[in-house]
Design a protein around this motif. Structure first.
Motif, PDB file in Angstrom:
ATOM      1  N   ASP A 260      -3.881   9.785  -3.012  1.00 17.63           N
ATOM      2  CA  ASP A 260      -4.639   8.533  -3.076  1.00 17.63           C
ATOM      3  C   ASP A 260      -4.076   7.486  -2.117  1.00 17.63           C
ATOM      4  O   ASP A 260      -2.876   7.459  -1.842  1.00 17.63           O
ATOM      5  N   TYR A 261      -4.962   6.633  -1.671  1.00 16.16           N
ATOM      6  CA  TYR A 261      -4.552   5.416  -0.989  1.00 16.16           C
ATOM      7  C   TYR A 261      -4.445   4.348  -2.081  1.00 16.16           C
ATOM      8  O   TYR A 261      -5.443   3.929  -2.658  1.00 16.16           O
ATOM      9  N   VAL A 262      -3.227   3.937  -2.394  1.00 15.65           N
ATOM     10  CA  VAL A 262      -2.963   3.024  -3.502  1.00 15.65           C
ATOM     11  C   VAL A 262      -2.697   1.632  -2.946  1.00 15.65           C
ATOM     12  O   VAL A 262      -1.876   1.465  -2.037  1.00 15.65           O
ATOM     13  N   VAL A 263      -3.379   0.636  -3.496  1.00 17.18           N
ATOM     14  CA  VAL A 263      -3.255  -0.749  -3.037  1.00 17.18           C
ATOM     15  C   VAL A 263      -2.956  -1.639  -4.234  1.00 17.18           C
ATOM     16  O   VAL A 263      -3.550  -1.480  -5.296  1.00 17.18           O
TER      17      VAL A 263
ATOM     18  N   THR B  44       0.848  -1.184   0.000  1.00 14.98           N
ATOM     19  CA  THR B  44       0.000   0.000   0.000  1.00 14.98           C
ATOM     20  C   THR B  44       0.885   1.237   0.000  1.00 14.98           C
ATOM     21  O   THR B  44       2.036   1.209   0.466  1.00 14.98           O
ATOM     22  N   TYR B  45       0.332   2.323  -0.515  1.00 13.76           N
ATOM     23  CA  TYR B  45       1.038   3.595  -0.610  1.00 13.76           C
ATOM     24  C   TYR B  45       0.049   4.692  -0.219  1.00 13.76           C
ATOM     25  O   TYR B  45      -1.095   4.693  -0.673  1.00 13.76           O
ATOM     26  N   GLY B  46       0.489   5.615   0.607  1.00 14.64           N
ATOM     27  CA  GLY B  46      -0.386   6.703   1.005  1.00 14.64           C
ATOM     28  C   GLY B  46      -1.126   6.418   2.300  1.00 14.64           C
ATOM     29  O   GLY B  46      -0.873   5.435   2.996  1.00 14.64           O
ATOM     30  N   THR B  47      -2.073   7.296   2.612  1.00 22.55           N
ATOM     31  CA  THR B  47      -2.808   7.234   3.869  1.00 22.55           C
ATOM     32  C   THR B  47      -4.034   6.340   3.726  1.00 22.55           C
ATOM     33  O   THR B  47      -4.836   6.532   2.806  1.00 22.55           O
TER      34      THR B  47
END
Length: 335
Positions: free
Chosen positions: A91-94, A51-54
């Motif tokens: 973005d919350y990247v998954v 995951t990347y971001g909040t």
């Protein structure tokens, strides 16, 4: 000899690798099983992800290609990072390694319980992905997938219509043509004829011929190999690609995933039932998934939008020659 004075190197923007990812592995379906399309129930499904971001209730879900992994920062630097289509500051990247994969998620032999390999489907992968998102607290997603990931995006649109608000499909049809199935059949035959690694290397060579184009190879692999004088450059290129994949990939996963792609055959009526906005990207020189085929499937979508990337480098242009693609995707996601 006159010394050359080089201009100062300009400061570069932050690279995607400098955006700290979070890596995890979770065990799903510990109580209730996942019922695969083949009819087999499976428990304790392992899913590896980045995951990347909040974290938040909305995520951008990235779906990787056939031999990809969940580590988006390693293979898609033009798309992940500040100001790019996948911006962890916004973005919350998954991204998860697919069910049946070999980069941390449950593979074919894990699912079989030690018996004969169990077939998995793209719809199975979408259902397992949905369970991961529930585990992460995500309730809505925008889906972005390329190549196999693009076909998997269609599976998400059909399997999880309540979850997906929009999707981007890059360099992928909604279903495989006889041509694409034939290429995969030849690759699987190579693996079965020479198990233990050598067949996988040949399978990769077959695939690489469809991932590029005649123009691309004419531009990049003409003449004699710098590695082995007297040998065509294309020969050592294909050998090198086979060796690289053989060192990091699993032949059982290759068999399982290509079979899953070949079996995914949604009908026109199913495609017309998709209600989410979808950006479908064809690639002008793609010989694996010709742009006319990709466009034809896009035109069946009620809210489909087609755009074509102009590149001589074939199917792999989305990785090696993205051109205006990141900007086009960024604009669609913002819309």
């Amino acid at each position: 000899m006159t010394a050359l004075t080089l201009p100062p190197v300009p400061a570069r923007p932050p690279a995607p690798a400098e955006v700290p990812p979070r890596q995890g592995t979770t065990l799903l379906y510990q109580r209730e099983p996942l019922l695969l399309d083949c009819g087999r129930p499976v428990n304790d499904v392992r899913v590896a992800y980045h995951t990347y971001g909040t974290p938040g209730e909305h995520a951008v879900l990235v779906l990787h290609a056939l031999t990809g992994t969940s580590a988006v920062h390693e293979w898609w630097p033009d798309f992940l990072g500040p100001g790019r289509p996948l911006d962890p500051g916004r973005d919350y990247v998954v991204c998860a390694n697919v069910l049946g994969g070999c980069a941390g998620s449950s593979g074919p032999r894990d699912l079989s319980g030690g018996g004969a390999d169990v077939p998995v489907s793209l719809r199975d992968m979408a259902r397992a992905g949905r369970a991961l998102l529930e585990h992460l607290g995500v309730r809505r997603v925008t889906v972005v997938g390329a190549s196999m990931g693009g076909m998997l995006a269609y599976a998400w649109l059909l399997e999880c219509p309540d979850l997906v608000d929009r999707a981007v499909v890059i360099g992928a049809p909604a279903r495989h043509s006889p041509w694409a199935i034939g290429l995969n059949t030849a690759a699987r035959s190579a693996i079965r004829a020479a198990p233990g690694g050598e067949g996988l290397k040949v399978a990769r060579q077959i695939a690489m011929l469809s991932y590029r184009s005649p123009q691309s190879f004419a531009l990049t692999q003409s003449g004699e190999s710098p590695r082995r004088p007297g040998t065509p450059a294309i020969t050592t290129y294909l050998e090198h690609q086979g060796e690289k994949l053989g060192a990091r990939f699993c032949e059982q996963t290759y068999l399982a995933l290509t079979e899953a792609m070949d079996r995914f055959q949604p009908g026109d009526a199913e495609l017309r039932s998709i209600r989410a906005p979808v950006l479908v990207v064809g690639i002008s020189s793609d010989v694996l998934y010709p742009p006319a085929e990709v466009r034809g499937h896009a035109e069946l979508l009620p809210y489909g939008e087609y755009w074509e990337l102009d590149s001589p480098h074939g199917h792999d242009a989305f990785l090696m020659d993205p051109g205006e693609l990141p900007g086009r995707v960024r604009a669609f996601l913002a819309g």
